[in-house]
Scaffold this active site. Structure first.
Site, PDB file in Angstrom:
ATOM      1  N   LYS A 281      -2.041  -2.037   8.054  1.00  0.00           N
ATOM      2  CA  LYS A 281      -3.167  -1.454   8.781  1.00  0.00           C
ATOM      3  C   LYS A 281      -3.168  -1.932  10.230  1.00  0.00           C
ATOM      4  O   LYS A 281      -2.801  -3.065  10.519  1.00  0.00           O
ATOM      5  CB  LYS A 281      -4.480  -1.859   8.098  1.00  0.00           C
ATOM      6  CG  LYS A 281      -4.683  -1.215   6.727  1.00  0.00           C
ATOM      7  CD  LYS A 281      -6.030  -1.613   6.147  1.00  0.00           C
ATOM      8  CE  LYS A 281      -6.286  -0.908   4.823  1.00  0.00           C
ATOM      9  NZ  LYS A 281      -7.590  -1.291   4.232  1.00  0.00           N
TER      10      LYS A 281
ATOM     11  N   ARG B 272      -0.404  -2.317  -6.813  1.00  0.00           N
ATOM     12  CA  ARG B 272      -0.713  -3.388  -5.842  1.00  0.00           C
ATOM     13  C   ARG B 272      -1.598  -4.439  -6.506  1.00  0.00           C
ATOM     14  O   ARG B 272      -1.371  -5.643  -6.347  1.00  0.00           O
ATOM     15  CB  ARG B 272      -1.395  -2.768  -4.625  1.00  0.00           C
ATOM     16  CG  ARG B 272      -1.776  -3.741  -3.505  1.00  0.00           C
ATOM     17  CD  ARG B 272      -2.173  -2.925  -2.284  1.00  0.00           C
ATOM     18  NE  ARG B 272      -3.006  -3.643  -1.339  1.00  0.00           N
ATOM     19  CZ  ARG B 272      -2.521  -4.424  -0.367  1.00  0.00           C
ATOM     20  NH1 ARG B 272      -1.224  -4.595  -0.233  1.00  0.00           N
ATOM     21  NH2 ARG B 272      -3.349  -5.017   0.497  1.00  0.00           N
TER      22      ARG B 272
ATOM     23  N   HIS C  15      -4.034  -9.031   3.730  1.00  0.00           N
ATOM     24  CA  HIS C  15      -5.487  -9.054   3.874  1.00  0.00           C
ATOM     25  C   HIS C  15      -5.879  -9.848   5.119  1.00  0.00           C
ATOM     26  O   HIS C  15      -5.211 -10.823   5.480  1.00  0.00           O
ATOM     27  CB  HIS C  15      -6.138  -9.705   2.651  1.00  0.00           C
ATOM     28  CG  HIS C  15      -6.149  -8.844   1.437  1.00  0.00           C
ATOM     29  ND1 HIS C  15      -6.349  -9.329   0.167  1.00  0.00           N
ATOM     30  CD2 HIS C  15      -5.982  -7.494   1.294  1.00  0.00           C
ATOM     31  CE1 HIS C  15      -6.310  -8.338  -0.701  1.00  0.00           C
ATOM     32  NE2 HIS C  15      -6.089  -7.218  -0.037  1.00  0.00           N
TER      33      HIS C  15
ATOM     34  N   TYR D  21      -9.264 -10.950  -7.052  1.00  0.00           N
ATOM     35  CA  TYR D  21      -8.251 -11.099  -8.097  1.00  0.00           C
ATOM     36  C   TYR D  21      -8.503 -12.332  -8.952  1.00  0.00           C
ATOM     37  O   TYR D  21      -8.156 -12.365 -10.127  1.00  0.00           O
ATOM     38  CB  TYR D  21      -6.855 -11.136  -7.480  1.00  0.00           C
ATOM     39  CG  TYR D  21      -6.523  -9.843  -6.779  1.00  0.00           C
ATOM     40  CD1 TYR D  21      -6.295  -8.678  -7.509  1.00  0.00           C
ATOM     41  CD2 TYR D  21      -6.494  -9.764  -5.389  1.00  0.00           C
ATOM     42  CE1 TYR D  21      -6.026  -7.474  -6.869  1.00  0.00           C
ATOM     43  CE2 TYR D  21      -6.214  -8.567  -4.746  1.00  0.00           C
ATOM     44  CZ  TYR D  21      -5.988  -7.428  -5.493  1.00  0.00           C
ATOM     45  OH  TYR D  21      -5.744  -6.233  -4.860  1.00  0.00           O
TER      46      TYR D  21
ATOM     47  N   ARG E 122       0.858  -1.176   0.000  1.00  0.00           N
ATOM     48  CA  ARG E 122       0.000   0.000   0.000  1.00  0.00           C
ATOM     49  C   ARG E 122       0.904   1.240   0.000  1.00  0.00           C
ATOM     50  O   ARG E 122       2.068   1.171   0.407  1.00  0.00           O
ATOM     51  CB  ARG E 122      -0.895   0.022   1.237  1.00  0.00           C
ATOM     52  CG  ARG E 122      -1.840  -1.171   1.371  1.00  0.00           C
ATOM     53  CD  ARG E 122      -2.644  -1.068   2.661  1.00  0.00           C
ATOM     54  NE  ARG E 122      -3.595  -2.161   2.812  1.00  0.00           N
ATOM     55  CZ  ARG E 122      -3.338  -3.295   3.474  1.00  0.00           C
ATOM     56  NH1 ARG E 122      -2.158  -3.465   4.042  1.00  0.00           N
ATOM     57  NH2 ARG E 122      -4.251  -4.248   3.571  1.00  0.00           N
TER      58      ARG E 122
ATOM     59  N   HIS F 264      -2.137   2.095  -5.985  1.00  0.00           N
ATOM     60  CA  HIS F 264      -2.966   0.920  -5.722  1.00  0.00           C
ATOM     61  C   HIS F 264      -3.118   0.046  -6.961  1.00  0.00           C
ATOM     62  O   HIS F 264      -3.318  -1.164  -6.861  1.00  0.00           O
ATOM     63  CB  HIS F 264      -4.339   1.345  -5.191  1.00  0.00           C
ATOM     64  CG  HIS F 264      -4.862   0.427  -4.127  1.00  0.00           C
ATOM     65  ND1 HIS F 264      -4.273   0.302  -2.878  1.00  0.00           N
ATOM     66  CD2 HIS F 264      -5.892  -0.441  -4.123  1.00  0.00           C
ATOM     67  CE1 HIS F 264      -4.937  -0.594  -2.155  1.00  0.00           C
ATOM     68  NE2 HIS F 264      -5.920  -1.057  -2.895  1.00  0.00           N
TER      69      HIS F 264
END
Length: 293
Positions: free
Chosen positions: A169, A242, A265, A274, A145, A239
């Site tokens: 995150k 990514r 994730h 994806y 990210r 992004h």
């Protein structure tokens, strides 16, 4: 009943003329569908199954989930009104859930476009050029990210084990392996940086021209500039790189669980988008290539 409802909207609720018109169009459309199904059917005798059938018919005709939900909202409002006024004995629309809005598939660059960007494009020896190529390669090889990239410190790179420590995150850390090309690129970048930039931020990996830690906006400008040179995608953000990393991994045999861990994730369900992206690409290739498709 529809006229009563529309008058209620106009004169009691003071609803805007455009909203009243939109509601009327949806209700008349439903009424027309109802009549086609059964001439003797009235709005007071509609059941839940008929409304679901109408929604399926709308989907078959190519209406988007957003459009169908707006039409269903009009029908719900109508039947709430009719039930309160005792024009119907039951509300057949209250328990019906509209179709979920489909999430747009991630945009990504083809591998040939990334090769063109990293290998074919002429890169200079200036700090800005070396930094830009390093950022692009790092996004592509590690799937970071933007905030993760700007948060990197020199100490997060282990050249001996070829591992990158990334803080994602909620300060959750993960380890990402990297190869020889990225190792050489990072080492070269750090040497040029140390030679050409007076450091204000002693720990940061990526520095602005003035020596402070790079901001997300500065990284965005660099990525957008160089992606514009190789792709016609509408989105040309970090992004997208990514997404490009994840799609390339999947196309070359990586499993969803592995990609999930690399991307950081929480759930594999997030990563599954994806797989849909790759399948959509496969469908396009099939349609373009097969003589009878």
């Amino acid at each position: 009943m529809i006229n009563q409802f529309l008058n209620y909207l106009r004169y009691e609720r003071n609803t805007s003329p455009l909203t009243v018109q939109t509601y009327e169009e949806s209700l008349r459309e439903f009424e027309s569908y109802m009549s086609l199904r059964d001439d003797g059917l009235s709005l007071s005798r509609v059941d839940t199954d008929l409304i679901r059938d109408w929604m399926e018919d709308l989907m078959d005709k190519g209406n988007t989930a957003s459009t169908i939900n707006k039409k269903l909202s009009a029908l719900r409002s109508f039947y709430r009104f009719a039930l309160k006024r005792r024009l119907v004995d039951a509300d057949p629309a209250h328990c019906i859930t509209g179709p979920k809005k489909s999430k747009p598939l991630p945009q990504f660059l083809r591998e040939s476009e990334m090769d063109n960007l990293l290998d074919t494009m002429e890169w200079g020896d200036s700090y800005n050029d070396v930094r830009a190529r390093t950022i692009l390669l790092l996004f592509y090889e590690a799937g970071l990210r933007r905030s993760e990239l700007t948060g990197l410190n020199d100490a997060d790179i282990d050249f001996n084990t070829r591992q990158l420590k990334v803080t994602g995150k909620r300060n959750k850390q993960r380890i990402i392996p990297f190869g020889d090309e990225l190792a050489q690129t990072l080492a070269h970048y750090m040497a040029v940086r140390n030679e050409q930039v007076a450091r204000i931020e002693p720990d940061a990996l990526f520095l602005s021209d003035k020596g402070g830690r790079m901001t997300g906006s500065q990284v965005y400008v660099i990525v957008h500039k160089y992606l514009t040179a190789v792709t016609s995608l509408k989105k040309r953000s970090p992004h997208v790189l990514r997404h490009t990393f994840a799609t390339a991994m999947l196309n070359n045999g990586a499993g969803l669980e592995s990609i999930k861990n690399l991307l950081g994730h929480e759930s594999v369900s997030t990563t599954e988008i994806y797989a849909h992206t790759t399948f959509e690409q496969l469908k396009r290739i099939y349609k373009e290539a097969h003589p009878r498709a």
